[in-house]
Design an enzyme around this catalytic site. Structure first.
Site, PDB file in Angstrom:
ATOM      1  N   SER A  40      -5.968   9.586   9.706  1.00 36.76           N
ATOM      2  CA  SER A  40      -4.955  10.122   8.799  1.00 36.76           C
ATOM      3  C   SER A  40      -5.534  10.376   7.410  1.00 36.76           C
ATOM      4  CB  SER A  40      -3.782   9.142   8.698  1.00 36.76           C
ATOM      5  OG  SER A  40      -3.096   9.069   9.925  1.00 36.76           O
TER       6      SER A  40
ATOM      7  N   LYS B 258       0.842  -1.197   0.000  1.00 41.72           N
ATOM      8  CA  LYS B 258       0.000   0.000   0.000  1.00 41.72           C
ATOM      9  C   LYS B 258       0.871   1.237   0.000  1.00 41.72           C
ATOM     10  CE  LYS B 258      -3.491   1.246   3.016  1.00 41.72           C
ATOM     11  NZ  LYS B 258      -4.289   0.921   4.222  1.00 41.72           N
TER      12      LYS B 258
END
Lengths: 161, 161, 161, 161, 161, 161
Positions: free
Chosen positions: D129, D43
């Site tokens: 986030s 990722k």
């Protein structure tokens, strides 16, 4: 008092009967309702934004105080630019809940924009654009899930695709 | 359009900062807001209904478009009698969600009354009248949880009780 | 650093294998663990508080750093009086979640007391004192749900009752 | 007793005020706290792992018992290698709950590693986030969501990007 | 194979269209379905058990493989006594979920009795006996929520009461 | 009555002890059970469909009324083509709940196919194929999570990969 204008944001890829239930109810609760299609550059849709807006225009043609628009960037910036103090959203199920509450709290904290949640009509509680597309892709019957113009468009899209 | 009037129903035994957050935000979104105390004959409260209404009147005195009332029976009947097409409620947490959605769907089905949910201010997400009473009963500090007049009243109630 | 002492609060009416799983794991994570039985004057239990404490003493006898106590009033006041900066609780399921998080946030806000949640052993995720009592009342087999001394006590209680 | 050391694992891409609230509280509950950045090769992040660690070091500089590290592979292997018997995590909302409980139960079953959940400060319950990055990307105000050094870094990143 | 017989347990005080939806669907999935009214001595109902059974008999008269019974004590004991290996229940909403899963896991653990959950028809997702009674008590329209014989009975009960 | 046949659909990439618990229980509740692997062209798996079917065949070899198949397209179309009126699924946790209920309601609405949910064995409540693969990838111990043939296959796959 500007609270009489509201925005219904979403992807609307494509609009379903569940969306139209929320938009229709919002149109009876506010003087003007803007349905705003999110332009999300990172996620490919089945329909492009202008096609989604066309389907929304056709299916809300009977609601004179509803207009169709699109937006890029943050919803709160769009709301401030267009003097839209209220976001109206449908809540279907508990899996929507956390994310939607977090977004609502952030939008209120960032810009004082209020989010009003309407409970989804139970008839449409299982309904989402992605489920509709999945059913339509395999030729399933979607006539109770979307308006006729969308059903016709989806059939053509998947036949030609 | 009557949608400019809304009702905030509840027990308010007693009113907390969480309630006042929702009532204050509703007062900025609607022309008139009625705060309606439910008369529940089967459940004893700490305060009787007229005392709860007095505390609500004192703590919403700065909101000119807010009035205080009480009701018995079904909320939808009260809404119809007083031409209040919209109920405004706060959603705190997922445990509120199912019950509130079910009530909202029933009230819409029975009488076309719409419920608009506002996300609770995260500061008050842990707050309920019963928690406040539990803390106050043992002399805990509730000065950040309720307005001063309620804190004073609770202190007196538990000192005398 | 006082964080090496923790409290496991609860009703323990009576203690189950689920409680003992949490207490045992807490006893390996902290220097001292106090199991504190809540004295709740408004709710009748099957066992009175001293009986609950006796069953806890018998079933935690093999854990030298665990002591049994009881408390009245607010948990945070008990924690402050006994210099217990940490509450340890088990989380079984999502229905525990909201209430427990709200209590944890309030206890942190009122007195800086921290709550540490342990995930319940899946074997005991369906287990509660009230389920145990319901099964025992009708003579069902509870030998995998509670320690032998509790099973024996429940059998006697319901035979004599 | 090794329970006095704990690890706070995560992606921290980048660290937010919500993370720092949990790390700060953990640092008061344990003798040593390791903040461990997960190296996730599949990722892509906005920041690479060393940048995330730098931002963590700057924003935890006032906490002498906190160190910053990174790990690849299974968290339980990292815990065993570094003698860290306790994982500390924040729980924000019910959508975190199932996944986190499943991971906690698996980590306990695989290696006896305990996970202690702290309830997130309600002020940060909407914070993640990815939300911060979404707001920062469009120039929204994130000064209440992240520490100043992160706000500055994000502004530079999106201006230059 | 005895799995062809199933039981639908509940309070049925009184039976609603939601209950009948589940019973009707169960009757198409199993050879025999027993609807079993729980005799709960500690909780007063609006109807006594024989009245609830009469209303169930009238409203399931068109389902030849459905019989009406009552039971006291543990459901698993009733299931074993009557060779009913399967319990069929409706799941309405997430607030039902934890409790029902815990009961199902306990019943499986105690006696090997399986619980099969059917998703409730969305039309009835807001429906419960207690909501129906609350609406009927104040003369609200319940004609879409219960069968005619129940509506008539409730009207008489509250007029006379 | 065709209800004596049921289908257990899924990805099974690869089959876990949790899947086998559900399939085994279904095989005791129905005359025939078809385990049907979804062919999902848009998502790469670790195993291809024929490998998943082979692992399912090996691990259900002791269940004579279980057969293994695969399907493409809509589950309801597969059910209708093969005269399978019942889908059996395990429910692990609340995060499964909304999606599964929505699918169940849609499948019932589209084609009258019923979904029966079994509560997952608590021992396997934390278990999923993706967790198993994540643990196996890093050489963690999965011997309690999957049958031996799957453990061996995963070890070989990640050693060779």
């Amino acid at each position: 008092m500007s609270a009489r204008r509201a925005v219904c944001p979403g992807s609307f890829d494509p609009v379903t009967n569940g969306h139209l239930d929320i938009v229709g109810r919002a149109s009876r609760l506010y003087d003007e309702v803007v349905v705003a299609v999110l332009i999300n550059s990172t996620k490919d849709g089945l329909y492009d934004v202008s096609e989604r807006m066309d389907l929304l225009r056709e299916t809300t043609a009977d609601l004179p105080n509803v207009t169709i628009d699109s937006f890029d960037g943050l919803l709160v910036d769009y709301c401030k630019r267009h003097d839209l103090p209220v976001v109206v959203k449908g809540l279907r199920a508990v899996s929507d809940f956390d994310y939607e509450l977090q977004m609502a709290q952030m939008n209120h904290g960032l810009a004082g924009v209020e989010t009003m949640f309407l409970s989804t009509n139970p008839l449409y509680s299982f309904l989402s654009s992605s489920l509709v597309k999945q059913v339509a892709r395999y030729g399933g019957d979607i006539s109770t899930l979307v308006p006729p113009v969308v059903a016709k468009s989806l059939a053509a899209r998947f036949r030609d695709g």
